[in-house]
Motif scaffolding. Structure first.
Motif, PDB file in Angstrom:
ATOM      1  N   VAL A  18      -0.603   0.625  25.318  1.00 55.59           N
ATOM      2  CA  VAL A  18      -0.012   0.243  24.032  1.00 55.59           C
ATOM      3  C   VAL A  18      -1.048   0.581  22.966  1.00 55.59           C
ATOM      4  O   VAL A  18      -2.168   0.075  23.020  1.00 55.59           O
ATOM      5  CB  VAL A  18       0.319  -1.256  23.983  1.00 55.59           C
ATOM      6  N   VAL A  19      -0.663   1.437  22.040  1.00 58.32           N
ATOM      7  CA  VAL A  19      -1.668   1.949  21.108  1.00 58.32           C
ATOM      8  C   VAL A  19      -1.395   1.522  19.666  1.00 58.32           C
ATOM      9  O   VAL A  19      -0.252   1.329  19.248  1.00 58.32           O
ATOM     10  CB  VAL A  19      -1.736   3.501  21.162  1.00 58.32           C
ATOM     11  N   TYR A  20      -2.494   1.397  18.953  1.00 61.14           N
ATOM     12  CA  TYR A  20      -2.413   1.177  17.512  1.00 61.14           C
ATOM     13  C   TYR A  20      -2.229   2.521  16.805  1.00 61.14           C
ATOM     14  O   TYR A  20      -2.839   3.530  17.201  1.00 61.14           O
ATOM     15  CB  TYR A  20      -3.736   0.593  16.994  1.00 61.14           C
ATOM     16  N   THR A  21      -1.414   2.533  15.753  1.00 59.38           N
ATOM     17  CA  THR A  21      -1.314   3.694  14.867  1.00 59.38           C
ATOM     18  C   THR A  21      -1.175   3.176  13.432  1.00 59.38           C
ATOM     19  O   THR A  21      -0.994   1.974  13.219  1.00 59.38           O
ATOM     20  CB  THR A  21      -0.068   4.557  15.171  1.00 59.38           C
ATOM     21  N   ASN A  22      -1.231   4.096  12.475  1.00 57.85           N
ATOM     22  CA  ASN A  22      -1.055   3.680  11.073  1.00 57.85           C
ATOM     23  C   ASN A  22       0.407   3.771  10.658  1.00 57.85           C
ATOM     24  O   ASN A  22       0.764   4.425   9.683  1.00 57.85           O
ATOM     25  CB  ASN A  22      -1.941   4.515  10.151  1.00 57.85           C
ATOM     26  N   ARG A  23       1.242   3.137  11.448  1.00 64.43           N
ATOM     27  CA  ARG A  23       2.658   3.019  11.102  1.00 64.43           C
ATOM     28  C   ARG A  23       2.991   1.543  11.024  1.00 64.43           C
ATOM     29  O   ARG A  23       2.202   0.699  11.425  1.00 64.43           O
ATOM     30  CB  ARG A  23       3.509   3.674  12.176  1.00 64.43           C
ATOM     31  N   MET A  24       4.201   1.269  10.536  1.00 63.52           N
ATOM     32  CA  MET A  24       4.627  -0.123  10.444  1.00 63.52           C
ATOM     33  C   MET A  24       4.396  -0.824  11.775  1.00 63.52           C
ATOM     34  O   MET A  24       4.643  -0.262  12.833  1.00 63.52           O
ATOM     35  CB  MET A  24       6.109  -0.169  10.072  1.00 63.52           C
ATOM     36  N   SER A  25       3.935  -2.048  11.694  1.00 64.14           N
ATOM     37  CA  SER A  25       3.720  -2.849  12.889  1.00 64.14           C
ATOM     38  C   SER A  25       5.057  -3.125  13.565  1.00 64.14           C
ATOM     39  O   SER A  25       6.043  -3.400  12.893  1.00 64.14           O
ATOM     40  CB  SER A  25       3.060  -4.158  12.466  1.00 64.14           C
ATOM     41  N   ALA A  26       5.066  -3.045  14.889  1.00 64.25           N
ATOM     42  CA  ALA A  26       6.295  -3.360  15.628  1.00 64.25           C
ATOM     43  C   ALA A  26       6.323  -4.842  15.969  1.00 64.25           C
ATOM     44  O   ALA A  26       5.374  -5.576  15.687  1.00 64.25           O
ATOM     45  CB  ALA A  26       6.385  -2.497  16.879  1.00 64.25           C
ATOM     46  N   SER A  57       0.821  -1.213   0.000  1.00 63.96           N
ATOM     47  CA  SER A  57       0.000   0.000   0.000  1.00 63.96           C
ATOM     48  C   SER A  57       0.855   1.264   0.000  1.00 63.96           C
ATOM     49  O   SER A  57       1.803   1.370   0.778  1.00 63.96           O
ATOM     50  CB  SER A  57      -0.890   0.014   1.247  1.00 63.96           C
ATOM     51  N   PRO A  58       0.503   2.225  -0.857  1.00 67.09           N
ATOM     52  CA  PRO A  58       1.182   3.519  -0.806  1.00 67.09           C
ATOM     53  C   PRO A  58       0.566   4.449   0.238  1.00 67.09           C
ATOM     54  O   PRO A  58       1.081   5.537   0.475  1.00 67.09           O
ATOM     55  CB  PRO A  58       0.975   4.076  -2.209  1.00 67.09           C
ATOM     56  N   HIS A  59      -0.526   4.019   0.840  1.00 64.45           N
ATOM     57  CA  HIS A  59      -1.255   4.869   1.793  1.00 64.45           C
ATOM     58  C   HIS A  59      -1.129   4.319   3.207  1.00 64.45           C
ATOM     59  O   HIS A  59      -1.077   3.115   3.411  1.00 64.45           O
ATOM     60  CB  HIS A  59      -2.730   4.945   1.419  1.00 64.45           C
ATOM     61  N   ALA A  60      -1.139   5.219   4.179  1.00 63.12           N
ATOM     62  CA  ALA A  60      -1.042   4.801   5.575  1.00 63.12           C
ATOM     63  C   ALA A  60      -2.367   4.210   6.063  1.00 63.12           C
ATOM     64  O   ALA A  60      -2.393   3.376   6.960  1.00 63.12           O
ATOM     65  CB  ALA A  60      -0.646   5.985   6.453  1.00 63.12           C
ATOM     66  N   SER A  93       7.444  10.705   6.729  1.00 62.88           N
ATOM     67  CA  SER A  93       6.871  11.832   6.019  1.00 62.88           C
ATOM     68  C   SER A  93       5.504  12.144   6.637  1.00 62.88           C
ATOM     69  O   SER A  93       4.943  11.307   7.350  1.00 62.88           O
ATOM     70  CB  SER A  93       6.694  11.476   4.544  1.00 62.88           C
ATOM     71  N   PRO A  94       4.969  13.326   6.352  1.00 65.27           N
ATOM     72  CA  PRO A  94       3.648  13.652   6.905  1.00 65.27           C
ATOM     73  C   PRO A  94       2.571  12.650   6.479  1.00 65.27           C
ATOM     74  O   PRO A  94       1.552  12.505   7.142  1.00 65.27           O
ATOM     75  CB  PRO A  94       3.358  15.043   6.316  1.00 65.27           C
ATOM     76  N   LYS A  95       2.803  11.941   5.393  1.00 67.84           N
ATOM     77  CA  LYS A  95       1.818  10.947   4.953  1.00 67.84           C
ATOM     78  C   LYS A  95       2.082   9.549   5.504  1.00 67.84           C
ATOM     79  O   LYS A  95       1.375   8.606   5.155  1.00 67.84           O
ATOM     80  CB  LYS A  95       1.797  10.892   3.422  1.00 67.84           C
TER      81      LYS A  95
END
Lengths: 763, 158, 256
Positions: free
Chosen positions: A359-367, A44-47, A678-680
């Motif tokens: 512990v929170v979810y975000t739209n970044r790479m999974s740890a 995916s190119p999108h977060a 990046s901001p995206k």
């Protein structure tokens, strides 16, 4: 038979060493069938987005393309890729391919074809239209954010870890002992600071990879570069929704793991291709994929409140950890625990502690799991706060620690109430001081050329396996001519456990190391083992080897007694022969092995499992000396001395290398390895060109010594070594920089520009 | 396209794609020691010799090897084993994935520098990354190896 | 991923030039950067059969063939004798020996990369680029020119008795520079190049008469523009440029 350490404790060469240094084809990609389909993933190119439409007809028409899979083609059962014992604390929040994509790099489609060129072409021809959604990128605002990373109804948490997908919570909780607020009020000094560590990459030299084939019995055989073969079997079965009996996992030689390969990052993709097409398939992650879509360290922000009296006695520790698990929850609920459990107990006199976490979810790479597993982050915070407290008190931080450190026999309330039965932390500190020349160097020295040298110290602890949960096992077989086969389920990933466990067996069985052949992991053959993580192998599987050897000796004596027409209590075994105590007869091990191959109804084969109610911590002290260029802020690391208590070092060469390597990784985290987006939500450090792991010019001389305690519950007194070694560099170096420059860096890495800005009041 | 080269002492003729990387070519020829660790010329795992000089096979086109001599670890097996045993004595191969590339560059360094200082060794080998060992064990092995060589050539003086 | 349809090892510069007129085609130096791109190329043009991998020295100048590697300029005794350690210092931090055995001077100069140590170093010297069609032009002019389809044949460095020194700061020893500075002097006439700003290197000439090293550095650093990227902010780079120019000026004997 008496058990003495002869081969244990000696620096023997790894059994596979010469194969590795002569470049033999022993790794996953070297042994994959030549006709494997090449498997790649469209990302995916999108977060944060929903796949509205995905058109694969064009891609499927590319010559050589065998299959293109999308979310419509995969089972609908959510699972976790975390290599943990079932039921996993990590939530079941993944599909192999999901309609909702949750970070830049999340899997959208799987393409398999005859050649890499065909697959690359097909990847370009898949047409996806996305409904782009607003992402949650800042982990500080994730909790109770109206945007949910996992709004789905079939999200599932199997364990009571305080998870709630409707609040973006992967886990939360609070533990305490005593009244921390009340004690803090009585303290003369309270340090309150916040520390931030990034989602560092393990960056093992061999990226994620696996190949899959079907065997003649219609079973899926997964050969994977993994630390957790048995968990891979279960996870693949869950992901594909097939019986576990249909899956076999084999681990070849591994090019490093460091926890990265405790998550099933890549295996599911070729597995589903082979399962659906019947064709052998292989995936080799590029370094780019390994950087952007893998299982790095959990980013954590740790707020520490530390209370002490005017003499420097630490009376209360209050910790709040906010951990970013990213898009999926692998290892989220468990890593966070270590940020408190492996830092607070270092201070033995505290009257009260509190440890709270989200512990929170975000739209970044999974740890995921990375050597240190939360302890690294917690120790950067707590050890840095202790160093800041010492500076506030104008007290030598070594003296402050000597007053407060946990000592042998202490109860550790923040470590499940366990007692430190083996602890040479005090001796580690004393020796480190001497080795490093602390008293001459503390706190700083102006070199008179615009450069100032400073020193810093930190302590560290970890565990040895997960108490009351992990299982280590060993199988031993006596063969003809009296050689033994040792089968283990623990994964040697370069760490050398195939050798160290054989060393343990050799000393238990009083034989030469060459008399023991080791078989690495094959889930069809090896006894069950949770896997090589949580610093478990030497301690837990090592313990299993001891038990197995004891049982094997009993069997040999029984068989020998039978051949000597005696009863078992009339004979003894010395490793080479079974003999009558009265000296009237004997039979060699070789003859027993050979004779047992005829007319024998009693198998000379044993399997034993081992688990431990406690997880004895290894301890260590690290000391760093830096030189700061006062004009530019540039930091040069000059010296690093470390003294480790890992109990008995089973193989001093390998424990030394583990220590030096862990310190170098820790140095990378402290000084060089940054993670920025990046901001995206695109990761900038997406290659080894941008993510700077230390080269040999960036690592100063590292000096390592051992001050061993003796852990009665470990094999030959051993505890663990693998993880404890990565934790001291960040706090020790940060404090050294502070002593040289007056600047306290609380967000890693410590770059020249941050130091420069600090020195010039530019925050 | 066709290329002719000497690979590990053997004359070979091969058909290649014009954009084929030397790394993929030598692996396809059975030189499994050569590894890929990155795509950005940073890690040194893919080090081979082109006309005797260490280069990154991930950044060299196979076509460039036409008419030239390529050497991988397989082509200097005896020397590689000799130095490799020093690595193994220290436990400094660890996972071993970076070892072949390192060994190729150490052997190149040995040919190029006489009696290198520690700083010179570090600079020559800076392009060989290792994530397991922290480099110290490798340095011990290199020193022991170079000293042994010195010991051999100066054997009469002892 | 990089791909190409053909590979031609040319027999003459004319052949190279002709092939290079097609936009899809590309001249390959060491391929270090080229292969990291995603470009689908037509023909890769290889100049390695033209003997352009030599460093030649005459009374007046050094002529560095475009296919010379960075390792060659690092080790060349003539360059070392004439310019002190400036070439060695400018390239020795670039990744590793294997990389420098591959990367070419022609590729570095043609690419005019922002992070280029080579360009920074050469700009502080009296350097010219010899283009196949365009002839010999000063490097400073070439660096500002748009990318054309001409062929870089040689780099010419004048032996004008100039003293030069080089310094860079990097987050790790083999990383791209946060800042790269090259300073040269002939009597009190100074030539100062700053690269990795992070834009591509530029240079200025200053008369140092009556100025201290500090004054010279302040004046010089202020002549350049600076930007921010992953490795550092514009403000920090401006500061570093001044610090390193001053240190280099002192190294070259400028009084404090």
């Amino acid at each position: 038979m008496e058990r003495t350490a002869k081969i244990v404790g000696s620096p023997v060469m790894k059994k596979d060493a010469m194969a590795l240094v002569t470049g033999k084809p022993v790794y996953t990609d070297d042994i994959a069938p030549r006709d494997c389909l090449v498997v790649k993933v469209l990302r995916s190119p999108h977060a944060h987005a929903l796949v509205e439409e995905i058109r694969t007809e064009g891609a499927k028409k590319v010559p050589g393309i065998v299959t293109v899979l999308t979310w419509k083609d995969v089972p609908g059962n959510r699972f976790t890729m975390a290599g943990q014992s079932y039921p996993e604390p990590s939530p079941y929040d993944r599909l192999i391919l999901d309609r909702r994509v949750r970070f830049v790099g999340d899997a959208v489609a799987i393409v398999a074809g005859e050649t890499e060129e065909a697959v690359d072409r097909a990847l370009r021809m898949i047409k996806v239209s996305y409904q782009v959604l607003e992402p949650v990128l800042d982990f500080r605002t994730a909790k109770d954010n109206p945007i949910l990373v996992h709004p789905e109804e079939d999200w599932k948490s199997l364990c009571p870890v305080g998870a709630d997908n409707k609040r973006n919570l992967c886990a939360s909780g609070c533990e305490k002992d005593g009244n921390v607020e009340a004690v803090l009020k009585t303290c003369d000094y309270v340090v309150e600071r916040t520390y931030h560590t990034k989602a560092n990459q393990q960056a093992m030299m061999e990226t994620f990879r696996a190949f899959t084939t079907m065997d003649p019995y219609g079973r899926l055989v997964v050969t994977a570069s993994t630390q957790v073969p048995f968990h891979v079997r279960r996870i693949i079965a869950h992901a594909l929704d097939i019986p576990k009996a249909k899956v076999r996992v084999i681990k070849p030689r591994i090019g490093g793991g460091f926890g990265a390969k405790q998550t099933v990052v890549a295996e599911v993709y070729p597995a589903i291709v082979t399962w659906l097409t019947g064709r052998p398939a292989k995936i080799i992650y590029s370094r780019y994929e390994s950087q952007i879509a893998s299982s790095p360290r959990h980013e954590m922000e740790v707020k520490v409140r530390l209370g002490a009296d005017k003499d420097g006695m630490i009376k209360a520790i209050d910790l709040y950890t906010l951990s970013n698990t990213g898009a999926y929850g692998e290892h989220g609920p468990t890593t966070v625990g270590l940020s408190g459990h492996k830092s607070i107990p270092l201070y033995g006199n505290a009257e009260a502690f509190r440890f709270t976490y989200d512990v929170v979810y975000t739209n970044r790479m999974s740890a995921g799991a990375y050597r240190g597993y939360g302890a690294t982050q917690g120790l950067f915070a707590v050890e840095s706060a202790v160093n800041e407290l010492a500076d506030m008190l104008h007290m030598d931080p070594v003296k402050l620690r000597e007053k407060n450190m946990v000592r042998e026999g202490n109860v550790m309330p923040a470590y499940y109430g366990e007692v430190a039965n083996s602890c040479a932390l005090d001796r580690c500190m004393a020796r480190a001081k001497e080795l490093f020349g602390w008293d001459e160097k503390f706190p700083a020295k102006d070199m008179g050329n615009g450069k100032v040298r400073g020193v810093g110290v930190a302590m560290s602890m970890q565990g040895s396996a997960i108490a009351g949960l992990d299982v280590g096992s060993a199988t031993l077989k006596l063969n003809d001519d009296g050689f033994y086969s040792l089968l283990i389920g623990a994964a040697d990933m370069g760490t050398g456990c195939d050798t160290t466990l054989a060393q343990v067996a050799a000393d238990c069985l009083c034989c030469d190391l060459d008399n023991i052949v080791v078989h690495g992991v094959d889930t069809d053959v090896s006894p069950y083992d949770s896997g090589s993580y949580a610093s478990s192998t030497a301690y837990l599987t090592g313990g299993a080897v001891v038990k197995t050897c004891d049982s094997m000796i009993e069997k040999i004596m029984e068989k020998g007694a039978e051949y000597l027409n005696s009863s078992v209590d009339e004979v003894e075994f010395d490793g080479k022969r079974v003999y009558r105590l009265d000296g009237s007869a004997e039979i060699s091990l070789r003859d027993i092995g050979n004779r047992a191959m005829c007319s024998n109804g009693y198998a000379l084969e044993v399997t034993e499992s081992n688990t431990s109610p406690s997880s004895p911590p290894p301890f260590m002290v690290g000391m760093a000396e830096v030189e700061v260029d006062m004009e530019t802020g540039a930091v040069e690391l000059l010296d690093y001395a470390a003294v480790v208590d890992c109990g008995t070092p089973l193989n001093p060469n390998l424990t030394r290398i583990q220590t030096e390597g862990g310190l170098a990784q820790g140095i990378g985290m402290a000084l060089y390895e940054d993670i920025t987006y990046s901001p995206k939500g695109q990761l900038y450090e997406n290659s080894l060109m941008q993510y700077k792991i230390p080269s040999r010019q960036d690592v100063c001389p590292i000096r390592v010594e051992f001050e061993s305690s003796y852990e009665k519950t470990g094999p030959f007194g051993a505890k663990s070594i693998g993880e404890v070694v990565i934790n001291t560099p960040s706090p020790a170096i940060a404090s050294a920089v502070a002593h040289a420059s007056g600047v306290y860096i609380r967000e890693l890495p410590i770059t020249a520009e941050k130091v420069y800005r600090g020195m010039n009041g530019k925050g | 396209m066709e290329i002719n080269l000497i690979l590990n002492g053997k004359k070979i003729k091969a058909q290649i794609r014009p954009d084929e990387l030397l790394l993929d070519f030598v692996r396809a020829q059975g030189c499994w020691s050569v590894k890929r660790g990155c795509e950005t010329a940073n890690c040194g795992l893919c080090t081979v010799w082109l006309d005797g000089k260490p280069v990154l096979s991930c950044s060299t086109l196979a076509a460039r090897a036409d008419g030239r001599t390529v050497t991988t670890l397989e082509g200097v097996a005896a020397e590689a084993e000799a130095f490799g045993s020093y690595l193994a004595e220290e436990g400094a191969e660890q996972c071993g994935f970076c070892s072949p590339g390192l060994i190729m560059n150490v052997l190149a360094m040995e040919r190029e520098l006489s009696n290198p200082s520690e700083e010179e060794i570090k600079e020559y080998l800076a392009g060989n990354l290792c994530r397991c060992t922290g480099y110290m064990g490798q340095l011990r092995a290199i020193r022991n190896y170079l000293n042994r060589k010195g010991g051999e050539t100066n054997g009469e003086n002892r | 991923m990089f791909s190409a349809r053909e590979y031609v090892k040319v027999n003459s510069l004319e052949e190279a030039w002709e092939l290079n007129q097609k936009r899809a085609n590309v001249i390959a130096g060491g391929m270090m950067w080229l292969k990291m791109g995603n470009g689908q190329k037509g023909t890769i043009i290889d100049l390695s059969g033209l003997g352009l991998d030599q460093i030649e020295e005459s009374e007046e100048e050094f002529s560095v063939g475009c296919m010379c590697t960075l390792r060659q300029i690092e080790l060349d005794p003539g360059l070392e004798r004439e310019f002190g350690g400036v070439f060695r210092e400018s390239v020795r931090h670039i990744v590793g020996v294997q990389f420098r055995n591959g990367a070419t001077v022609g590729g570095s100069v043609y690419g005019r990369y922002g992070f280029s140590d080579v360009l920074t170093c050469l700009l502080a010297l009296d350097t010219y680029v010899e283009l196949y069609k365009g002839g010999r032009i000063p490097l400073g002019e070439f660096a500002r020119m748009p990318y054309t389809r001409d062929v870089v044949v040689k780099i010419i460095v004048k032996k004008d008795k100039r003293q030069a020194a080089y310094a860079s700061q990097r987050n790790t020893k083999t990383d791209f520079p946060v800042i790269a500075c090259a300073v040269s002097r002939k009597a009190d006439s100074w030539r100062i190049a700053v690269g990795a700003r992070p834009e591509k290197a530029e240079y200025i000439c200053l008369d140092g008469t009556g100025k201290t090293a500090e004054e010279l550095a302040r004046e010089a650093a202020a002549c350049f523009s600076y930007g921010s990227n992953l490795r550092g902010s514009a403000e920090y780079r401006a500061h570093l440029a001044e610090v390193y120019i001053r240190r280099l000026a002192k190294e070259l004997g400028k009084e404090a």
